[in-house]
Design a protein around this motif. Sequence first.
Motif: not given
Length: 266
Positions: A43-45, A66-68, A102-107, A227-228
């Motif tokens: 996971v990129g963050l 992170i928890d999700l 990409l999983w970190n508040g990605l709009t 995002g993937v």
Amino acid sequence: MKKQVSLLVLALAAGLALSGCSKKEEAAPAAAPAPVAVSKIVVGLDDNFPPMGFRDEKNALVGFDIDLAREAAKRLGAEVEFKPIDWNAKEAELGGKRVDVLWNGLTITDKRKEQIAFTAPYLENRQIIVVAAGSPIKGKADLAGKVIGVQEGSSAVEAIEKDAATLKTIKELKKFGDNVTALMDLKTGRLEALVVDEVVGRYYTAKKPGEYVILEDNFGTEEYGVGVRKDDGELLAKLQKAIDEMKKDGAAGRISSQWFGKDIVK
């Protein structure tokens, strides 16, 4: 008569033999490849993006996303690795296969959809305006001639650019590596306002009561997604299934309540 029968039998046998030689056996249809099990997800963050993903006092990575992600990986039977990246280069990190998601508040934006495949939205967000306590700025109209901060590579940049009328009045759009640094500059007066994701702005300012004010005006509502890579449809489908299950059985809501005090999952 026997000779004639024998000749007939031989002729039939020869015909069958020739027929067998001339007809090729039809190949059995190839079996569809079995789905490849996901054994590890990188996971990129941005590790300075509270409360979505950041480091606590022990330097451990914590946060809502992170928890999700941990819960989703657990349901996929996969190991999860969190890799801090330059958020401004997130598309390159994903495309270069240095991270898987990409999983970190990605709009979710139309521009990003050109390079990234997204899950369905799981959270709603707005781009809010934060000013220092006592600031004369009361709304978007007061941003004229001011230095406004944003995180470089964030959707706040696009949100402001879409508001052409406001953008042309701003003196400078100052870009920062992270929002925490921008908020520090706002406090010291090196910055006059900050446009930031609401979940981040409210989380951080709540920890500094009396130091900041969140304005009523904002730069619009948006949605977060995971995002993937566009060619990684199998991983996308598995993540979507896991997220849907987490929403349905209440796991996502429980994680949300731990970070926001209520279930705000979309």
